[in-house]
Structure formats: C-alpha cells, structure tokens
Design an enzyme around this catalytic site. Structure first.
Site, PDB file in Angstrom:
ATOM      1  N   GLU B  49       1.150  -0.736   0.147  1.00 32.13           N
ATOM      2  CA  GLU B  49      -0.160  -0.384  -0.198  1.00 32.13           C
ATOM      3  C   GLU B  49       0.760   1.417   0.172  1.00 32.13           C
ATOM      4  OE1 GLU B  49      -2.984  -0.313  -0.750  1.00 32.13           O
ATOM      5  OE2 GLU B  49      -3.873   1.379   0.576  1.00 32.13           O
ATOM      6  N   ASP B  60      -4.650  11.467   8.276  1.00 32.72           N
ATOM      7  CA  ASP B  60      -3.595  10.430   8.698  1.00 32.72           C
ATOM      8  C   ASP B  60      -3.065  11.697   9.854  1.00 32.72           C
ATOM      9  OD1 ASP B  60      -2.390   8.647   6.539  1.00 32.72           O
ATOM     10  OD2 ASP B  60      -2.469  10.236   5.760  1.00 32.72           O
ATOM     11  N   TYR B 175     -10.953  -2.274   3.467  1.00 33.63           N
ATOM     12  CA  TYR B 175     -10.048  -1.699   4.418  1.00 33.63           C
ATOM     13  C   TYR B 175     -10.668  -1.795   6.321  1.00 33.63           C
ATOM     14  CZ  TYR B 175      -5.733   1.166   6.196  1.00 33.63           C
ATOM     15  OH  TYR B 175      -4.707   1.939   6.990  1.00 33.63           O
TER      16      TYR B 175
END
Lengths: 399, 271
Positions: B49, B60, B175
C-alpha cells in the site's frame, strides 16, 4: 442519504473520511429537526436578543462620504457580544450540540474571532471547549487567545504545516474523527462538508434580514450593493442571504494580501481552481500538482486557501461578484474609519470597506447606497496595525 | 484472476495471514523510497500500500503527515511517483500494489487521466482517504473501466446500511479500521470483535485487512484470530524511517528486521 441537498450547483458535498459520515448525518438530522422545532427557534432568538444583543444597528457614515453622493451604511456586527458576527451562529451550533447530547466542542480559529465565539457559547452552555489555532496566529492574535482562556477554553497550538488556519482546520478534523461520539465540531465559517455551509448560513441569515428591514426604513429602498469580506464567507453569506433574490449587487471582497502577483494572497475565487479540500468541493488555492497552497492576508481571519461552496456557486452563476483588496488598502480603510467615524473595524471588515470607498472615489457624483457588513470590531487588530505603522513611519524617516 | 485474489488464495492455502506494509512514495527521497519498498518486498510483504504525498493528509496522524511533507519537500512530481510504481511493477509482476491518496490529487489530474495512469503503471487498487462511499460514484465508474479495484474503509461502528453499501462496491479487499481517529501508533491495545467481523462476512466474501495502530506481532495474531485475513502497517514502519533519516544502512536494516518479524507473526497456524 442526506435530508438536504449537499450541493450548491457542482460545489459542496461531503468529502471526509468514512468514519465521519455518521456524525455528519446526525448533525444534519438534528439541524432539520431544530428548524421545525418552535421551542428551539424561540430559544435561539431569545439568546440572540437578550444575550448577544440583536438586532445590531445600521449606521450611516456621513463623515466618510463627505463631498460625494454615495451613502455608506455599516451593518454593525462589531457591536454584537463577542465583537463579531461569529456569535450568531455559535449560539445555534452550541444549542445543536446540547440537543445531540455532546459534551465537548472542538473548534478552530484563525483571527481568534471564532475561537472567542466558540469559548463564549461553550461557557454559556456549560460545554468543554478545545480550540485549535496555528502557532503564528496565536502570536498575532494574543488578546483573543487570552479571552478564550479566560472563558475556560483550552487553546491548542498547531505547529504543523504553515501554522495558520488551514493547519488548525486539519487538526480539528483529526480530533473530531477520534472523538465524534462525545464532541461536536463547531466549524466557524460557511465552509466544510455538508451540512455545515447550510447550517452556518441559516444561523447567520438574520444579518441580511435585519439589514433589509433597516435599509427600507432608513432609505425607503434597497441598496445598490451589499459589500462583505470573504475568507470562508460566513458574514458575507449571512448578509447576502436575504438579498439573493432581489435586484441588489452582491460584492464579496477577498484578501489580495501583498498583491495577487506576489502569490501571497487569499483569493481562491478569482485566483484559484476548483478542487476538493476541507470536506468540500470548492475554489481552492493549489499548485499545478494539486497540493494545497498557503494563503496570506494581513487579517488572520481571511487567511484561508479555500472558500465556502455557496460562494463558488454564486460566483459561477454570476449572481455575486468577487473582487480583492490588498493589505495596504485594507489598512488605509481601517485608519480612515477610525479617524472619521470613531469606529475601529476588524481588519477583515476593512477589506469590505476599502472596496466601498474605492467605488465611491471612482465616481463621487454618482448617487448610490451601499451597505458594508462591518463583520467585527478591530480591537484585536490594533497591535498588528501598530507594528505595521511603526515600520512605515521608520521607513519614512529614513527617506 | 486479479493479483489480490491470487495472493489471498495462496495465503489461505498456506494458512497464513496477509502482511501489507504502507510507506509514502518519495520519503525521504525517491531513491531511498525505492530501496525501502524493495526491502519490504524482499522481507515478506504480501502486497503493498503506497501513499502519494499530499500537503494536507487529514486522515493521517503526525507520523504519516511528516512523511508526506518530507516527500513534498523534495519536489517530486505526481508522475515521478507513478514511474516508481511502474518500476516496482516491472520487477515484481505478481505482487498486488495499491495506492492511498487524497481526493484533490485525483480531481486535479482529471479522474479519467488518473485511473488511466494507474492502469498504465500496473496498479491494482486505489484508496481515496477523504472520499466516503456516498461521494464515490464518479470515481468508481472510471476505476472499473480501467480494472482498478476501489478499496473502501469500514469503520468499527459501521451500521447495516453502510455494510451493505460496502459489500456492493468494494473490490480487492476491505480496509477495516481498528478504531476511530487517524493513522498512527497509540498505546491502547486494539482488537476488533469476532461478532463484528462475522457480521461483515455475512454481507460479503471479500478478504478483510485491519489497519490503524498495527505495530507488533501480538496485534497481528489477535487480528487474524478475530477473523481478518491480515493487516496493514504504516506508521510503525515510517517511524523507523523518520528516526534514521541520516543513517541509511541502519534504516534499511531495521525495516528488514521489523518486516520479517511482523510477517512471521502472520504465519502461525490457526487452530
């Protein structure tokens, strides 16, 4: 499925990590319910009247326009409790937070005006308040930081990126994605993911409604133009809202900073491109590669690389016109209004005033009526202005 | 058969979990980035990834954000990132490679051009961190035209309606988020409940990879025991990069050891 349309033409939407979607749906549902709930509305207007001090006056500036045929009215949001229009909508959002049983408020601020407002509303409604602020803005807006702390808010210094509003926005969103179950993210402007632009407009639209009533009383006609500064665009959308369907020019003033050609500005509507950032599709200052660029303005409150999606839409259909004013022009307007009328405007609002003066000087003999939204008072900016004036004086002395 | 499908089938046959490392392309430089990625592959990565650096990566945490800024500081272009991907693809023909990036990069490049570029570079999947399934339609259509799997994030509190939507759209793998919040290492131990994982499996048969906060073998074993097919690990690897920016050999060595250790954790036999 959303209950309301998340888009203004092609602008707006909900561009956030999946984890935040339930929180946005919850907010939208509570907002829609609150609009229909007469008790909520009554209580909101009661706070606006008896706590915040609405309606605010509409002041005619006779000295400023002396020798011309222009009449400039100021919508005096500077007289609202907290010193800026921000108080209006935070009261609404704090009430929504209570309705959703959230215990904490997350907010971000540039100039500190929204931070102060968020701290005010949190104190009033007994909510814990955490405010993200870029370290540079903490320095340039220290009186407001002190105010926030006095009212019990925690001010978190954001060191990442450019250390301004853009980075504070990112940090606030990150905090919210961890804590959405107990926290409400009180966005300070008519930007961000749906439903924020719609909520903020709804909780600011009284500016336009009052201004319309007041100008009809005083002039017996609608103004030729409404002029307001545009960072994220909440004061502008608030005063525009009731005039959008009328034959009135709507003018939004973006910060040209040190000059558009220097790249140090905050004018995405005229000098940016459509992009996706901060939860929305809107105009954006970005590099060729699509990286978000740093904005610049003497006024921390306008120092934002994007703009609320409804403004992008009004711009695209040519319903509103967006222009820009440099730091220097705003500073001049700041001084002129202080000297001539005894009103110290926020540096944000000085941009709007500067454009009104520009139009007036352009054609002094033209009979015209303007309403400038004086979105906030300039006490918070006097130190910034003092520093600049000192430097200019020194420059003159050395010449 | 897609590369993901083949990889998951093989691992299932071997009774192994899947280990997917995440790093940002160009961190700390394009040249080093390539070395790091090759180290990851040679030491057990089952798939990759890769992050395309973005100025404002709001999904993030600080570790990945700093990695993106380090990469951007080098002024590598968007296309240089794809050149690196192509480079890896040519060397490792069967390895599934996905990218993670932010919406504005895709939008700015043009959605069609972007997916064409992904296709040309031999990518298998794209995850756009700030596009929820509700806004995915325009991206999804074109991704499918170019045979690029769209990866969707499933939050730990996903309700039935979201689970059914994800099952309709997702391709490649799903995910699974360990927890709310942004990427990064947190002290709190993370484990998803077996009940939740079983519920997801009722909706679809795609492999599940758990991400956010993965940093040690115990977490990996717990994750696989709870019913996932493996893990994605980013911040812990990037932390090694950050701590050894001027010590190239040490950095590569530590990444090598860390990767082998985590991959080994996926190899325990389930009872």
């Amino acid at each position: 499925m959303t209950l309301l349309n998340p888009y203004f033409g092609k602008f707006g939407g909900m561009y956030v990590p999946q984890i935040l979607m339930p929180a946005l749906y919850q907010l939208e549902k509570n907002f829609v319910d609150a609009k229909k709930d007469s008790n909520f509305q009554k209580s909101f207007f009661n706070y606006l009247k008896n706590y915040a001090g609405r309606p605010t006056p509409l002041t005619l500036c006779n000295n400023l326009t002396n020798g011309t045929k222009t009449r400039i009215y100021l919508k005096r949001e500077d007289l609202l409790h907290g010193g800026a229009h921000k108080t209006n909508q935070v009261l609404g959002q704090a009430m929504l937070a209570v309705k959703m049983k959230k215990k904490e408020i997350i907010a971000e601020t540039g100039a500190g005006q929204h931070g102060v407002a968020a701290a005010i509303a949190s104190a009033l409604f007994n909510l814990k308040c955490k405010i993200y602020m870029g370290y540079k803005d903490i320095k340039r807006q220290s009186p407001n930081v002190f105010r926030m702390k006095l009212m019990g808010a925690e001010v978190v210094s954001v060191e990442s990126g450019s250390g301004t509003l853009k980075d504070a926005c990112n940090e606030a969103l990150r905090d919210w994605s961890r804590n959405y179950q107990k926290s409400h993210y009180m966005i300070g402007t008519a930007a961000g993911p749906h439903p924020y632009p719609t909520i903020v407009k709804e909780f600011q639209k009284m500016i336009g409604e009052e201004a319309k009533k007041q100008i009809l009383e005083q002039e017996n006609r609608l103004p030729d133009a409404i002029i307001a500064c545009v960072g994220g665009g909440s004061n502008a959308i608030g005063i525009f809202s009731d005039f959008i369907d009328e034959d009135v020019n709507l003018i939004g003033v973006e910060p040209a900073g040190q000059g558009i050609e220097t790249g140090k500005h905050g004018a995405p509507l005229n000098h940016g491109r459509t992009g996706i950032y901060f939860g929305m599709k809107s105009h954006l200052m970005q590099s060729q590669e699509g990286q978000i660029e740093k904005s610049w303005s003497i006024s921390a409150g306008l120092d934002f690389p994007s703009v609320g999606p409804e403004h992008s839409w009004l711009n695209s259909i040519h319903r509103a016109k967006y222009v820009s004013i440099t730091d220097i022009e705003a500073l001049e307007a700041f001084q002129i209004l202080s000297k001539k009328e005894g009103i110290i405007p926020a540096l944000e609002s000085s941009h709007a005033l500067a454009y009104a003066l520009k139009l007036m000087y352009l054609d002094p003999k033209k009979e015209q009526v303007f309403i400038v939204n004086l979105s906030g008072r300039g006490d918070k900016d006097i130190f910034t202005v003092r520093e600049i004036l000192k430097k200019t004086e020194k420059k003159h002395e050395s010449l | 058969m897609s590369r993901y499908k083949k990889m998951f089938q093989k691992l299932s046959f071997l009774k192994e979990g899947c280990f997917v490392p995440f790093v940002v392309i160009g961190d700390p430089s394009l040249e080093m980035s390539l070395k790091i990625i090759e180290t990851l592959i040679e030491n057990g990565a089952d798939a990759l990834e890769l992050g395309i650096p973005f100025s404002d990566p709001l999904a993030d945490g600080p570790i990945i954000q700093k990695a993106s800024l380090r990469a951007l500081y080098k002024k590598n272009t968007f296309l240089q990132c794809f050149e690196l991907i192509e480079n890896i693809r040519n060397k490792y023909l069967h390895l599934p490679i996905g990218i993670l990036l932010y919406a504005n990069l895709v939008y700015n490049y043009g959605i069609k051009n972007f997916y064409y570029q992904c296709f040309r570079s031999g990518l298998d999947s794209v995850l756009i961190a700030d596009i929820p399934i509700e806004e995915y339609e325009p991206f999804y259509k074109i991704a499918n035209q170019y045979n690029i799997n769209s990866i969707f994030i499933c939050p730990p509190d996903a309700d039935d309606s979201l689970l059914s939507k994800i099952s309709l759209y997702a391709k490649g793998y799903i995910y699974l988020l360990s927890r709310p919040g942004v990427t990064g290492i947190e002290k709190k131990t993370i484990s998803l409940s077996n009940i939740f994982i079983e519920k997801i499996k009722k909706y679809n048969s795609l492999p599940l990879l758990q991400g956010f906060g993965i940093e040690n073998p115990t977490q990996i074993q717990k994750s696989i025991l709870s019913g996932t097919n493996g893990v994605i690990c980013g911040s812990a690897i990037i932390d090694i990069i950050e701590k050894n920016l001027n010590k190239e050999k040490k950095m590569i060595n530590e990444i090598k050891n860390f990767t082998s250790k985590l991959k080994k954790a996926t190899k325990f036999v389930q009872s």
